[in-house]
Motif scaffolding. Structure first.
Motif, PDB file in Angstrom:
ATOM      1  N   ALA A 135      42.888  34.800  37.620  1.00  0.00           N
ATOM      2  CA  ALA A 135      43.873  34.347  36.628  1.00  0.00           C
ATOM      3  C   ALA A 135      44.693  35.511  36.083  1.00  0.00           C
ATOM      4  O   ALA A 135      45.890  35.365  35.814  1.00  0.00           O
ATOM      5  N   TYR A 136      44.046  36.657  35.903  1.00  0.00           N
ATOM      6  CA  TYR A 136      44.708  37.790  35.242  1.00  0.00           C
ATOM      7  C   TYR A 136      45.235  38.832  36.222  1.00  0.00           C
ATOM      8  O   TYR A 136      45.708  39.881  35.802  1.00  0.00           O
ATOM      9  N   VAL A 137      45.141  38.548  37.517  1.00  0.00           N
ATOM     10  CA  VAL A 137      45.409  39.612  38.491  1.00  0.00           C
ATOM     11  C   VAL A 137      46.867  40.056  38.487  1.00  0.00           C
ATOM     12  O   VAL A 137      47.172  41.190  38.860  1.00  0.00           O
ATOM     13  N   ASP A 138      47.766  39.174  38.043  1.00  0.00           N
ATOM     14  CA  ASP A 138      49.182  39.568  37.989  1.00  0.00           C
ATOM     15  C   ASP A 138      49.425  40.674  36.962  1.00  0.00           C
ATOM     16  O   ASP A 138      50.502  41.275  36.937  1.00  0.00           O
ATOM     17  N   LEU A 139      48.448  40.903  36.099  1.00  0.00           N
ATOM     18  CA  LEU A 139      48.587  41.922  35.053  1.00  0.00           C
ATOM     19  C   LEU A 139      47.677  43.114  35.298  1.00  0.00           C
ATOM     20  O   LEU A 139      47.561  43.991  34.444  1.00  0.00           O
ATOM     21  N   ALA A 140      47.043  43.149  36.454  1.00  0.00           N
ATOM     22  CA  ALA A 140      46.074  44.197  36.769  1.00  0.00           C
ATOM     23  C   ALA A 140      46.730  45.329  37.552  1.00  0.00           C
ATOM     24  O   ALA A 140      47.801  45.156  38.133  1.00  0.00           O
ATOM     25  N   PRO A 141      46.079  46.506  37.597  1.00  0.00           N
ATOM     26  CA  PRO A 141      46.636  47.609  38.380  1.00  0.00           C
ATOM     27  C   PRO A 141      46.717  47.240  39.860  1.00  0.00           C
ATOM     28  O   PRO A 141      45.907  46.433  40.349  1.00  0.00           O
ATOM     29  N   ALA A 142      47.679  47.822  40.558  1.00  0.00           N
ATOM     30  CA  ALA A 142      47.726  47.656  42.009  1.00  0.00           C
ATOM     31  C   ALA A 142      46.375  48.066  42.574  1.00  0.00           C
ATOM     32  O   ALA A 142      45.737  48.997  42.085  1.00  0.00           O
ATOM     33  N   GLY A 143      45.953  47.345  43.594  1.00  0.00           N
ATOM     34  CA  GLY A 143      44.662  47.675  44.195  1.00  0.00           C
ATOM     35  C   GLY A 143      43.494  46.901  43.613  1.00  0.00           C
ATOM     36  O   GLY A 143      42.340  47.175  43.947  1.00  0.00           O
ATOM     37  N   THR A 144      43.783  45.942  42.733  1.00  0.00           N
ATOM     38  CA  THR A 144      42.704  45.118  42.172  1.00  0.00           C
ATOM     39  C   THR A 144      42.384  43.928  43.071  1.00  0.00           C
ATOM     40  O   THR A 144      41.216  43.552  43.206  1.00  0.00           O
ATOM     41  N   ALA A 145      43.409  43.346  43.649  1.00  0.00           N
ATOM     42  CA  ALA A 145      43.207  42.164  44.504  1.00  0.00           C
ATOM     43  C   ALA A 145      43.019  42.590  45.950  1.00  0.00           C
ATOM     44  O   ALA A 145      43.875  43.294  46.502  1.00  0.00           O
ATOM     45  N   PRO A 146      41.937  42.162  46.585  1.00  0.00           N
ATOM     46  CA  PRO A 146      41.821  42.432  48.016  1.00  0.00           C
ATOM     47  C   PRO A 146      42.853  41.643  48.796  1.00  0.00           C
ATOM     48  O   PRO A 146      43.406  40.655  48.296  1.00  0.00           O
ATOM     49  N   ALA A 147      43.115  42.089  50.022  1.00  0.00           N
ATOM     50  CA  ALA A 147      44.034  41.336  50.876  1.00  0.00           C
ATOM     51  C   ALA A 147      43.545  39.899  50.996  1.00  0.00           C
ATOM     52  O   ALA A 147      42.344  39.644  51.014  1.00  0.00           O
ATOM     53  N   ILE A 148      44.494  38.978  51.053  1.00  0.00           N
ATOM     54  CA  ILE A 148      44.140  37.567  51.185  1.00  0.00           C
ATOM     55  C   ILE A 148      43.938  37.248  52.660  1.00  0.00           C
ATOM     56  O   ILE A 148      44.838  37.459  53.483  1.00  0.00           O
ATOM     57  N   THR A 149      42.761  36.766  52.995  1.00  0.00           N
ATOM     58  CA  THR A 149      42.441  36.366  54.363  1.00  0.00           C
ATOM     59  C   THR A 149      42.194  34.864  54.318  1.00  0.00           C
ATOM     60  O   THR A 149      41.069  34.404  54.141  1.00  0.00           O
ATOM     61  N   PRO A 150      43.284  34.108  54.438  1.00  0.00           N
ATOM     62  CA  PRO A 150      43.216  32.698  54.032  1.00  0.00           C
ATOM     63  C   PRO A 150      42.209  31.872  54.813  1.00  0.00           C
ATOM     64  O   PRO A 150      41.708  30.886  54.288  1.00  0.00           O
ATOM     65  N   GLU A 151      41.915  32.268  56.037  1.00  0.00           N
ATOM     66  CA  GLU A 151      41.013  31.408  56.817  1.00  0.00           C
ATOM     67  C   GLU A 151      39.545  31.790  56.635  1.00  0.00           C
ATOM     68  O   GLU A 151      38.661  31.220  57.284  1.00  0.00           O
TER      69      GLU A 151
END
Lengths: 371, 371
Positions: A195-211
């Motif tokens: 929910a808050y990742v849009d406000l987090a430092p770069a490098g917080t979200a891992p790459a999205i591997t949708p499958e």
């Protein structure tokens, strides 16, 4: 007349709400808050283009919204580089969590989460009869290793982790989360609440591997995009899992206005960047205010700052009460040891000035009532 | 990686949508409809005051909506002369039906409805594992006596009846419904879906007796109030039943914009009266058009007219397809013998002119393809 016969599960549930809204408190107090800093709302609001799109959509509101949320799903898919069949849109992350729990959890099924993590998730798990297995935080961070271990021990079907975390504002880097995903036990699903990742430092979200069938990512327009009142969340996951939502969701549940607003908000990434800057400034300002009062701000990757009040839970609850008595709406973590803290959302200059003005007297009153 | 483990119930469900939206059809056709007359939307729209309230609320959408829906619930309570604890607001009647079914229906529980009645109710019953027991309509009316009898025979926990009815447009008078309520078997609950009642003749709705545990009334801002795209429904029932929704509902699920719009729409009863007049005129116009083409309009207490095409289901389906091919969005009942009909929503003069222009050729083509 005996009236309706509830299911045994529902009959045993309490009537409850995970969070009391500020309006309820205002009605009880008989006066409004001067600063609304408790619900981690984004006071900087949505893109002006989103506001205009919603005002325009209000004139067309006689039409149902598209039940497929086609345009928004496709825009989100393009934004994240995934397929449209990897995206489901719903009535906020709260609504999507409810659907997801319903899809996976029957009475007695095991679920792993952290002690003190998001209560609305727990509300849904209890609502479908799931059994919550909780692990402690490690310091002020949710503990991926402990969650995975507990999930493996209990055969959990769902594992909940928020990154960044609410209510502590802490976060893990992408590599840590990617390792956690790889460690998800066979047959379990990680609910990665971002929910808050849009406000987090770069490098917080891992790459999205949708499958990847081991993880579903939850995102929202309520935080970074400033549209909490519109109720637009989305989830990214494997196509079969996403298709599963169509078995049970309220197909016409998404407001036409909300769909139009979210589409316009997503298209205005410059506004999101501006909000990120303002939120970072507000976090710094909150930190400065609380340090000046001898308290310790915790690092935050969100639009709020969790503040260690330097005492126990009883003391922090007194500080919270004294702030509320001074018309500052704030909240705090529910469980020890995090309940030594209060939680203050990023506000405008005037909101934070009101907080700054109220804090010394609130602390003083909290300390005096301790003695 | 096996991926998530669904509940046996959800694993066995089909991925389905009770209704295909017109946008989906437009995308498949590659061009828009000229007249949108298939979803019983209210093309006359909401009160201008409601539109203005929604545009204003869009500027405040950074705030979550009040999870108690306090102001709207209290206004509805005053409007209907019931207590605020007799009213729950939700994400359309569809959303409230989902919550209600979840509260009462466990796998194997019996539910009574009519063959060909509202499919979204059936979607929810199936989604929670309920067993649907269907009775036929009596002519073009739902049959209260048959529903009560079947409910008693099967021990049904829920009985569904829409008054006025969709898809037939027929209705029962208040006395008939009041008798039905009195006949509800011990331990059963009548879901009285009154989505269209704001457009029905006076004397269609029985007096509301909010503490009667045998009935829950479902109402909406989607039809008379012209706000289908905002997703605002409400239910009126006994306080314990209404309180039960708080055990499971998505507490923050209601859009702030929708709450503001509904509140303003409710306050503008003069606009509703104007809409009632325009809808009645449109019904008369539709009836005249179809009579001029040798077809039989059914009496209607709703914002649509169900039209007997004078043949069998196959013929009506061809008429429908030919109208759609001529850019007129219409729908039809799903099951025999009602599938001899098509269903046309009350439109503006220009919408009905488009329908009038398309109908003769559509009928001609449907007749020719029969031979």
């Amino acid at each position: 007349m005996t009236g309706p016969r509830y299911t045994p599960l529902v009959a045993a549930l309490p009537a409850t709400v995970p969070f009391i809204g500020p309006e309820t408190q205002e009605r009880a107090r008989g006066r409004p808050f001067a600063a609304r800093l408790g619900a981690n709302e984004n006071v900087f609001g949505p893109s002006p283009r989103a506001i205009e799109a919603m005002a325009q959509a209000a004139r067309e509101v006689w039409m149902y919204g598209d039940p497929e949320n086609h345009d928004l799903r496709h825009a989100l898919a393009a934004h994240h580089g995934v397929g449209a069949d990897n995206v489901v849109v719903g009535e906020g992350i709260d609504g999507l969590l409810g659907y997801l729990v319903r899809m996976l959890i029957a009475p007695g099924d095991a679920v792993a989460t952290s002690e003190g993590a998001y209560p609305t998730f727990n509300f849904h798990v209890a609502g479908f009869g799931g059994v919550l297995h909780k692990v402690p935080y490690k310091g002020d961070h949710e503990d991926p290793d402990a969650l995975i271990t507990r999930a493996a021990e209990t055969g959990a079907k769902l594992i909940y982790l928020a990154n960044p975390d609410n209510p502590m504002g802490s976060w893990h880097d992408a590599a840590t989360i990617a390792r956690m995903i790889k460690a998800v036990p066979e047959g379990a699903l990680l609910v990665l609440d971002e929910a808050y990742v849009d406000l987090a430092p770069a490098g917080t979200a891992p790459a999205i591997t949708p499958e990847d069938p081991r993880v579903i990512r939850m995102r929202t327009f309520s935080k970074g995009y400033g549209m909490a009142g519109a109720r637009v969340g989305y989830a990214i996951g494997s196509a079969p899992l996403i298709e599963g939502f169509n078995k049970i969701r309220n197909h016409f549940g998404m407001s036409r206005i909300a769909q139009a607003g979210a589409l316009a908000a997503l298209a205005d990434q410059a506004w999101l960047a501006e909000v990120q800057t303002r939120v970072a400034e507000a976090r710094d300002r909150i930190a400065a205010i609380v340090r000046a009062n001898g308290l310790a701000p915790l690092p935050s990757a969100t639009n709020f700052v969790t503040i260690d009040c330097g005492g126990d839970g009883a003391f922090a609850r007194r500080v919270l009460a004294e702030l509320i008595a001074r018309d500052i709406f704030v909240r705090m973590p529910f469980v020890a040891p995090h309940d030594r803290c209060i939680r203050v959302s990023a506000g405008r200059a005037e909101d934070l000035a009101a907080f700054e003005a109220a804090l010394p007297a609130a602390l003083d009153a909290a300390r005096r009532s301790a003695g």
